[in-house]
Design an enzyme around this catalytic site. Structure first.
Site, mmCIF file in Angstrom:
data_model
loop_
_atom_site.group_PDB
_atom_site.id
_atom_site.type_symbol
_atom_site.label_atom_id
_atom_site.label_comp_id
_atom_site.label_asym_id
_atom_site.label_seq_id
_atom_site.Cartn_x
_atom_site.Cartn_y
_atom_site.Cartn_z
ATOM 1 N N CYS A 1 1.183 -8.185 5.248
ATOM 2 C CA CYS A 1 0.534 -6.756 5.047
ATOM 3 C C CYS A 1 -0.631 -6.293 4.857
ATOM 4 O O CYS A 1 -1.671 -7.388 4.832
ATOM 5 C CB CYS A 1 1.460 -6.112 3.967
ATOM 6 N N ASP A 2 -1.148 -5.242 4.439
ATOM 7 C CA ASP A 2 -2.482 -4.668 4.611
ATOM 8 C C ASP A 2 -3.534 -5.430 4.201
ATOM 9 O O ASP A 2 -4.552 -5.756 4.976
ATOM 10 C CB ASP A 2 -2.514 -3.258 3.919
ATOM 11 N N LYS A 3 -3.364 -6.003 2.809
ATOM 12 C CA LYS A 3 -4.908 -6.842 2.685
ATOM 13 C C LYS A 3 -4.553 -8.172 2.375
ATOM 14 O O LYS A 3 -5.356 -9.049 2.123
ATOM 15 C CB LYS A 3 -5.162 -6.341 1.051
ATOM 16 N N ASP B 1 0.810 -1.312 -0.032
ATOM 17 C CA ASP B 1 0.185 -0.045 0.021
ATOM 18 C C ASP B 1 0.693 1.098 -0.100
ATOM 19 O O ASP B 1 0.373 2.128 -0.600
ATOM 20 C CB ASP B 1 -1.002 0.091 1.092
ATOM 21 N N GLU C 1 -6.755 4.770 -0.111
ATOM 22 C CA GLU C 1 -6.344 5.444 1.133
ATOM 23 C C GLU C 1 -5.843 6.891 1.008
ATOM 24 O O GLU C 1 -5.376 7.196 -0.012
ATOM 25 C CB GLU C 1 -5.170 4.660 1.787
ATOM 26 N N SER D 1 -4.928 5.168 5.577
ATOM 27 C CA SER D 1 -3.978 4.280 6.154
ATOM 28 C C SER D 1 -3.900 4.167 7.602
ATOM 29 O O SER D 1 -4.269 5.045 8.269
ATOM 30 C CB SER D 1 -2.532 4.748 5.591
ATOM 31 N N CYS E 1 5.349 -2.297 8.312
ATOM 32 C CA CYS E 1 5.639 -1.063 8.976
ATOM 33 C C CYS E 1 5.442 -1.004 10.530
ATOM 34 O O CYS E 1 4.607 -1.574 10.845
ATOM 35 C CB CYS E 1 4.866 0.143 8.362
#
Length: 624
Positions: A122-124, A81, A499, A525, A195
């Site tokens: 990570c995000d998704k 992302d 985002e 985000s 992150c």
């Protein structure tokens, strides 16, 4: 007794061809009849959170095979992302969640796998795999790649801790010198891993612990630390134990839908609110609940947000603490322990980290907390585990260091994790607002909102896209007192629900972080802080009131009262709505926006629901 799913392709003379193909993958005569465990990996060299995962599948496989199973690995896609941010690439991020869920379902069902290990980060990727696991409802264990170490650098002879957002803000701040900006950029993301703050990736990996589907430490143990290796090995052992319980003992408590039930979703949301997790987690929990056939809604989140205190404050809400500090304070289990002592946790839910031997309380979160909550455990190995710390050496290699903190952070009065009595605030880190702007609700990460901004009244500054908003902010159109409205960026209208980290970061860089609000039918985000309100539902493209806001309209935000209001009369709103309808095919579409939308994204948009439904596919359009 349930029959192994894999027997469909491994038993009987008519399956000779399938067995021949299994043999070509390395399966031996004496392997047939063993459970086949799928390992869904997400290694890619595009994403720092996944760059170190290449050999993790083999590690899990070794434990599965040692425990008597057959391990077969496949890979999914993974979008970064941060790299996709601020340009057309972000349109693909949220839709990739559905592709990941589908790809896991396709591989597992096509090959009749008996159980599943999900290697995400990570995000998704974690949400996509979570949706698939609950859809499939076969024994599963999640193990993530772990968070990266916080960045560190010296500015003006002062050592400061950094993360990705610091690099973005410094890069856009004309008051920061080129030299300092470059120094921050080079130091912000020093290692492999997700992150380093409580952004979306780490939030979701923490929530899998609370849902009961991953092992203690999954959300907080650093990617670089040698102790994380044991989590991968134990994931292989645990999934085999779960498979044996289900297929050999007919124990349905080993299945993910019986672990991640309504109470477990309440636990996950309670944790999320207490730790001030990313607002994206709301979207993903709602989506996962639908896959699990759990009736968990925005109304439940609203109810819980009023009850749960904010017990853990982490970047981007504070520069003081990062995920490495959360781990030192006891990780997710440390936060859950405090929630339990506050009477806010269901501890009678099942958990993959606990064996269910049939005795009262066995196999439950209660037994896991007894062992892994650093404030109550007597197990020195557990205390040693949570003392794992950063090395401060840039690297892309997993398990590359074994540094330890000199002590645990057990300070529940002023430390990273607080008891209820000494909470950062008695209301949690997320809130649901509603009103005529968002009839079906919207989300604000209150953990990142300054106390002076809990109520805000301002004039609307309307943009039809994130790109236009960024240009307006950097070009000086946005001034103190404005409410920036970014619309037609929802799941359907974007499409893809981008985002908005760049607009919020640029507001900060121009000194407007506390002087403006931002509302959008897009999302934020996990690195966003400030008065940033997203997930406005219904979205503009679905006929939401956000599409009717005009420049100069007065917008009133009251977080304590959970209210967001457009100060325009019903008569005027109805007139605007009629005018919109009169546009025919151009109604509920952005004016003048030039954006290429691929066929793949158009297909996503056709079925996408608004954020209050998790932005999942509209099942009513697919069911007979």
């Amino acid at each position: 007794m349930p029959k192994l799913r894999s027997a469909t392709s491994t038993e009987g003379r008519n399956m000779a061809g399938a067995r021949a193909l299994w043999r070509a993958t390395g399966v031996k005569d004496n392997d047939f009849g063993k459970p086949i465990i799928a390992i869904s990996n997400s290694f890619t060299q595009f994403v720092p959170g996944h760059v170190h995962l290449k050999d993790m599948g083999s590690l899990v496989a070794s434990a599965i095979e040692e425990a008597g199973g057959i391990a077969k690995e496949f890979n999914t896609i993974a979008v970064d992302d941060g790299i996709a941010m601020g340009h057309g690439g972000m349109l693909y991020s949220l839709p990739s969640r559905e592709l990941i869920a589908d790809s896991v379902e396709y591989m597992v069902n096509a090959h009749c796998a008996d159980a599943l290990v999900c290697i995400s980060n990570c995000d998704k990727i974690t949400p996509g795999m979570l949706m698939a696991a609950l859809r499939l409802n076969i024994p599963v264990v999640f193990v993530s790649g772990g968070p990266m170490e916080a960045g560190k650098t010296k500015l003006s002879d002062k050592l400061i801790k950094l993360d990705l957002v610091d690099a973005m803000v410094a890069g856009a701040d004309s008051n920061v010198s080129d030299e300092d900006s470059a120094k921050i950029e080079r130091s912000a993301c020093p290692t492999c891993g997700s992150c380093s703050g409580m952004f979306t990736a780490n939030s979701m990996n923490c929530l899998t612990e609370a849902l009961g589907l991953s092992l203690p430490g999954n959300g907080s143990m650093l990617a670089t630390h040698a102790d994380r290796r044991e989590l991968f090995l134990e994931a292989g052992r645990r999934v085999m134990a779960l498979a044996k319980r289900y297929y050999h003992q007919d124990d349905e408590s080993a299945l993910p839908r019986n672990i991640a039930n309504f109470k477990a979703f309440e636990n996950a949301m309670t944790l999320d609110i207490a730790m001030g997790g990313s607002s994206n987690t709301v979207l993903h929990l709602l989506a996962a609940a639908q896959e699990a056939d759990v009736d968990f809604t925005m109304a439940d989140i609203d109810r819980m947000s009023r009850l749960v205190p904010h017990l853990c404050k982490v970047a981007p809400s504070t520069p003081k603490y990062h995920m490495e500090d959360v781990h030192r304070a006891g990780g997710v289990m440390g936060i859950l322990g405090e929630l339990d002592r506050a009477g806010l946790l269901h501890t009678d839910v099942f958990h993959v980290a606990a064996d269910n031997d049939g005795t009262p309380g066995s196999g439950t979160l209660k037994s896991v907390l007894a062992q892994y909550d650093v404030m109550q455990t007597q197990d020195e190995k557990v205390k040693h585990f949570f003392m794992a710390g950063p090395a401060g050496i840039p690297t892309t290699k997993a398990f590359s260091q074994d540094c330890r903190w000199p002590s645990l952070d057990n300070d529940r009065q002023e430390g990273c994790i607080r008891s209820r009595e000494f909470a950062f605030s008695q209301e949690g880190g997320l809130a649901v607002l509603s009103g005529n702007v968002a009839e079906n609700g919207c989300i604000v990460k209150t953990a990142g909102v300054d106390e002076s901004n809990l109520t805000f009244v301002g004039s609307a500054r309307v943009y039809e896209s994130q790109d236009d908003a960024v240009a307006g902010i950097l070009g000086g159109e946005v001034v103190a007192g404005d409410v920036v409205v970014i619309r037609y960026e929802g799941p359907k209208g974007g499409p893809g629900m981008q985002e908005m980290l760049y607009p919020t970061s640029y507001l900060k860089s121009r000194g407007l972080g506390k002087a403006c609000a931002l509302i959008t039918d897009g999302r934020f985000s996990g690195g966003t802080s400030g008065l940033s309100i997203g997930h406005v539902s219904p979205e503009a493209a679905a006929g939401g009131t956000i599409a009717l806001i005009e420049n100069g309209d007065r917008i009133e935000i009251d977080i304590p009262k959970r209210s967001i209001k457009l100060a325009v009369s019903d008569v005027e709103l109805n007139a605007r709505r009629e005018k919109m309808h009169s546009l025919g095919p151009m109604a509920w579409k952005p004016i003048g926006r030039q954006r290429y939308v691929s066929l793949a994204l158009k297909a996503y948009a056709m079925l996408a629901t608004s954020a209050d439904k998790g932005a999942v596919r509209d099942r009513s359009k697919l069911e007979d």
